[in-house]
Write a protein that holds these residues in place. Structure first.
Motif, short mmCIF file in Angstrom:
data_model
loop_
_atom_site.label_atom_id
_atom_site.label_comp_id
_atom_site.label_asym_id
_atom_site.label_seq_id
_atom_site.Cartn_x
_atom_site.Cartn_y
_atom_site.Cartn_z
N PRO A 161 1.66 -59.13 17.57
CA PRO A 161 0.78 -59.95 16.71
C PRO A 161 -0.70 -59.75 17.00
N VAL A 162 -1.05 -59.57 18.27
CA VAL A 162 -2.46 -59.36 18.64
C VAL A 162 -2.97 -58.03 18.06
N VAL A 163 -2.20 -56.97 18.24
CA VAL A 163 -2.61 -55.66 17.74
C VAL A 163 -2.64 -55.66 16.22
N TYR A 164 -1.68 -56.31 15.59
CA TYR A 164 -1.62 -56.37 14.13
C TYR A 164 -2.85 -57.08 13.57
N ILE A 165 -3.17 -58.23 14.10
CA ILE A 165 -4.31 -59.00 13.59
C ILE A 165 -5.62 -58.28 13.87
N LEU A 166 -5.77 -57.74 15.07
CA LEU A 166 -6.99 -57.01 15.42
C LEU A 166 -7.17 -55.77 14.54
N SER A 167 -6.11 -55.03 14.33
CA SER A 167 -6.19 -53.83 13.50
C SER A 167 -6.48 -54.18 12.04
N TYR A 168 -5.89 -55.25 11.56
CA TYR A 168 -6.12 -55.68 10.18
C TYR A 168 -7.58 -56.10 9.99
N ILE A 169 -8.13 -56.80 10.98
CA ILE A 169 -9.54 -57.20 10.92
C ILE A 169 -10.45 -55.98 10.95
N LEU A 170 -10.13 -55.01 11.82
CA LEU A 170 -10.94 -53.80 11.90
C LEU A 170 -10.88 -52.98 10.61
N CYS A 171 -9.74 -52.96 9.96
CA CYS A 171 -9.62 -52.27 8.68
C CYS A 171 -10.53 -52.94 7.63
N GLY A 172 -10.60 -54.26 7.68
CA GLY A 172 -11.48 -54.96 6.76
C GLY A 172 -12.94 -54.72 7.07
N VAL A 173 -13.30 -54.69 8.35
CA VAL A 173 -14.69 -54.47 8.75
C VAL A 173 -15.16 -53.08 8.33
N PHE A 174 -14.32 -52.09 8.50
CA PHE A 174 -14.70 -50.72 8.16
C PHE A 174 -14.32 -50.32 6.74
N SER A 175 -13.93 -51.27 5.91
CA SER A 175 -13.57 -51.04 4.50
C SER A 175 -12.50 -49.98 4.35
N ILE A 176 -11.46 -50.09 5.14
CA ILE A 176 -10.36 -49.14 5.07
C ILE A 176 -9.23 -49.77 4.30
N GLU A 177 -8.84 -49.11 3.25
CA GLU A 177 -7.77 -49.60 2.40
C GLU A 177 -6.45 -49.05 2.93
N LEU A 178 -5.51 -49.94 3.24
CA LEU A 178 -4.25 -49.50 3.84
C LEU A 178 -3.22 -49.09 2.80
N GLU A 179 -3.31 -49.63 1.62
CA GLU A 179 -2.31 -49.33 0.60
C GLU A 179 -2.97 -48.64 -0.58
#
Length: 172
Positions: free
Chosen positions: A149-167
């Motif tokens: 859960p820690v890695v998931y939430i941190l990675s999801y936040i970082l994707c949002g900060v760097f404007s990375i679209e996962l899907e």
């Protein structure tokens, strides 16, 4: 200067530095009290990014990361590569939709699959004479699942900060 929402950054912009950091954290020496409980952060980073539909070579990428990990740690060549690629394969190809599960269900699945693959790797280590009979492989599998859960939430936040679209966006 205006920022266009259609220009999304590449997935590799975040994936490569996170894998590099996870590799560094894997080879850093920990105190003997904490060392048996070290989670496999590289696996968690690979699982998070393998849930993305943009990353095409998920299993191949995890295999290469495992070979690099084997070379860094001095482990027998291919065992970490087998462990990482087997877990990414089992979580993404054999389960219907891993990312559709809730976070606690994902944590449970990661714990079960990590425990099974760790047992197989422990058995392989024993066959080649690298380990003795002990149950120490259970603790890293459980701590890996608890860190998900820690890695998931941190990675999801970082994707949002760097404007990375996962899907992928489906265009008609």
């Amino acid at each position: 200067m205006s920022i266009n929402k259609e220009n999304k950054n590449s997935l590799l912009l975040l994936l490569i530095p996170m894998i590099f950091i996870a590799l560094i954290l894997h080879i850093v020496r920990l105190p003997s009290i904490v060392s048996p409980y070290r989670p496999d952060l590289l696996l968690l980073v690979l699982i998070f990014f393998s849930m993305s539909e943009k990353l095409k070579a998920k299993i191949e990428f995890s295999f290469v990361c495992g070979i690099i990990l084997d070379l860094l740690t001095g482990a027998p060549l291919g065992i970490s590569a087998f462990m990482l690629s087997a877990q990414v394969y089992l979580l993404n190809n054999n389960l219907f939709d891993f990312k559709a599960y809730s976070l606690w269900q994902q944590t449970l699945l990661i714990a079960i699959i990590n425990l099974i693959v760790s047992f197989i790797a422990y058995w392989i280590y024993h066959l080649i004479g690298q380990s003795f009979y002990e149950a120490s492989f259970i603790f890293p599998a459980l701590s890996t699942a608890l860190f998900w859960p820690v890695v998931y939430i941190l990675s999801y936040i970082l994707c949002g900060v760097f404007s990375i679209e996962l899907e992928k966006k489906e265009s008609l």
